[in-house]
Design a protein around this motif. Sequence first.
Motif, short mmCIF file in Angstrom:
data_model
loop_
_atom_site.label_atom_id
_atom_site.label_comp_id
_atom_site.label_asym_id
_atom_site.label_seq_id
_atom_site.Cartn_x
_atom_site.Cartn_y
_atom_site.Cartn_z
N PHE A 37 0.83 -1.20 0.00
CA PHE A 37 0.00 0.00 0.00
C PHE A 37 0.87 1.26 0.00
O PHE A 37 0.67 2.18 -0.81
CB PHE A 37 -0.89 -0.02 1.24
N MET A 51 1.46 4.26 -2.85
CA MET A 51 1.39 5.69 -2.55
C MET A 51 2.68 6.39 -3.00
O MET A 51 2.64 7.44 -3.63
CB MET A 51 1.24 5.91 -1.05
N ALA A 67 3.27 7.11 -6.62
CA ALA A 67 2.42 8.16 -7.21
C ALA A 67 3.00 9.55 -6.99
O ALA A 67 2.48 10.52 -7.52
CB ALA A 67 1.02 8.08 -6.62
N THR A 68 4.06 9.66 -6.19
CA THR A 68 4.61 10.98 -5.86
C THR A 68 5.86 11.26 -6.69
O THR A 68 6.37 10.38 -7.37
CB THR A 68 5.00 11.05 -4.38
N ARG A 69 6.35 12.49 -6.56
CA ARG A 69 7.60 12.83 -7.25
C ARG A 69 8.80 12.19 -6.57
O ARG A 69 9.78 11.87 -7.20
CB ARG A 69 7.79 14.35 -7.24
N ALA A 70 8.70 12.01 -5.25
CA ALA A 70 9.87 11.54 -4.49
C ALA A 70 10.14 10.05 -4.72
O ALA A 70 11.25 9.57 -4.49
CB ALA A 70 9.68 11.82 -3.02
N LEU A 111 10.39 8.11 -0.57
CA LEU A 111 9.27 8.25 0.34
C LEU A 111 8.86 6.93 1.00
O LEU A 111 8.34 6.93 2.11
CB LEU A 111 8.09 8.85 -0.43
N LEU A 170 9.93 6.20 4.54
CA LEU A 170 9.34 7.18 5.47
C LEU A 170 7.89 6.85 5.75
O LEU A 170 7.39 7.03 6.86
CB LEU A 170 9.44 8.59 4.88
N LEU A 171 7.17 6.38 4.72
CA LEU A 171 5.77 6.03 4.92
C LEU A 171 5.64 4.70 5.64
O LEU A 171 4.76 4.50 6.48
CB LEU A 171 5.04 5.92 3.57
N PRO A 223 7.17 3.97 10.11
CA PRO A 223 6.31 4.23 11.28
C PRO A 223 5.16 3.23 11.38
O PRO A 223 4.78 2.83 12.48
CB PRO A 223 5.78 5.64 11.03
N LEU A 224 4.65 2.80 10.22
CA LEU A 224 3.56 1.82 10.24
C LEU A 224 4.06 0.44 10.66
O LEU A 224 3.30 -0.39 11.15
CB LEU A 224 2.91 1.74 8.86
N ILE A 283 6.43 -0.15 12.92
CA ILE A 283 6.93 -0.22 14.30
C ILE A 283 6.13 -1.22 15.15
O ILE A 283 6.72 -2.06 15.83
CB ILE A 283 6.97 1.18 14.94
N VAL A 336 -6.17 5.33 -3.73
CA VAL A 336 -4.76 5.60 -4.00
C VAL A 336 -4.50 5.64 -5.50
O VAL A 336 -3.72 6.44 -5.99
CB VAL A 336 -3.88 4.54 -3.32
#
Lengths: 212, 239
Positions: free
Chosen positions: A145, A149, A152-155, A159, A162-163, A166-167, A169, A209
């Motif tokens: 998932f 996401m 779909a971004t420029r990064a 990314l 980073l996304l 945290p999920l 942990i 998404v």
Amino acid sequence: MRYAADVGALARKDLLLELRARDTLPAMLLFVVSVFVVFHFALPARSSDLAASGLLWVAIVFTALLGLGRAFVPEREQRTFDGLVLAPCDRSAIWLAKALATLVFLAAAEVVALPVFALFFHGLDAATVGAVVLADLGICAVGTFAGAMAVATRARDLLLPLLFLPLAIPLVIGGVGASVVAAPGRYLAFLALYDALFGVLCWASFEYVVAE
Amino acid sequence: MKAQGPATIPLVDRAYRIPLPALAAASLVLVTLALGLVFFVVPNDADQGFSQRIFYFHVSIAFTAYLCFGLGAWKALVHLWRRDPRADLESYVAVHQGLIFGSLVLVTGSIWAKISWGHWWIWSENQLVLFLVLFLFYAAYFMLRFSVDPGPQRANLSAVYALFGVVLIPVSFLAIRLAQRFIHPVVFTRHGPSFGGWMLVAYCVAQAAVIVLAYTLYRLELAGKRLDGRLRELREAFA
């Protein structure tokens, strides 16, 4: 059933691509073994086995991250993502198929990684293996998932960790808990709860998404 | 709920919402009152002495941060449900305020940890660790949001991510509670049942003050962002 057939066809496509190109799995295998060697030198001589158990989970999460980073790359490079979204199937089938394919890669990497871990550090008990299986489900569900996401971004690749981390942990907490305590039932139940909750959430919201 | 088009919204806003200057005045009065109560009226805590006073704000700010994240997720749900771009902006502003108050939780928690235990960070304080996880999660929200061009896709991605947040909060809390069993077998016990009288009053006032302050900031940021959007639209129209 139509839905299952769609998921099967999409997952088969990813596995076939991997069989032909062999992009992801060898990289994951090499990575996880290298990580174990790094960990061997990162742990001073008299460190306890418990520290190694913790590091096993670090290795699993980062290896998964490597595979997840690749999951949506072919779709972007070959521009098949638009085709997938336009295909006459439920959008959540794209997520489920991708998660299943990633799960196969991760499981294949672990079939090698866990014995190597046992060889380098210490033996693994049934609770740890059970926790790895349960955590894999959560990692692949949430990670796929997050990968969709991120792509779909420029990064892009930047990314995803980073996304995802945290999920992840709670998964690491559950996994390490199951590996190090005497009565792991509570931790295994927690991992199963995580899988169920986030599985349903990902399945229900994947539509948003990919849809424009 | 009402479902007007974007053009009529500002009028509706004014009709049923408290004006911003009144909110600002209310938060000023409440925050001053709370500070006065906390520093001059409430007695010192029996166990922890003067340093316990930071709790009136630490706990209130933590609760307010949860409210902001909850509001952000609710607006996200409204956005996904009705495809309303206004709800997207509201969700973003709520999460932004939540992150600001979440950072304040980390700062006040650290100050308290330093005074109580001599360390700036303690892993045995569940609430503090949870806010660290949430801080990382919602900081990534901004990374996500600002690496997508404005439009329906950015709104959708942000909304889905904000929804993940409210599921992550209880799951992480449960996980951190579980982690205490193998990372910190000793659980610190905080002040017991001796929480009444002026302490309760001070806490309630501080809580109200922080909530009103957060709402004021939320409305202010929202007004600013909307004005910004209007201005851009007008510029494009005249260009």
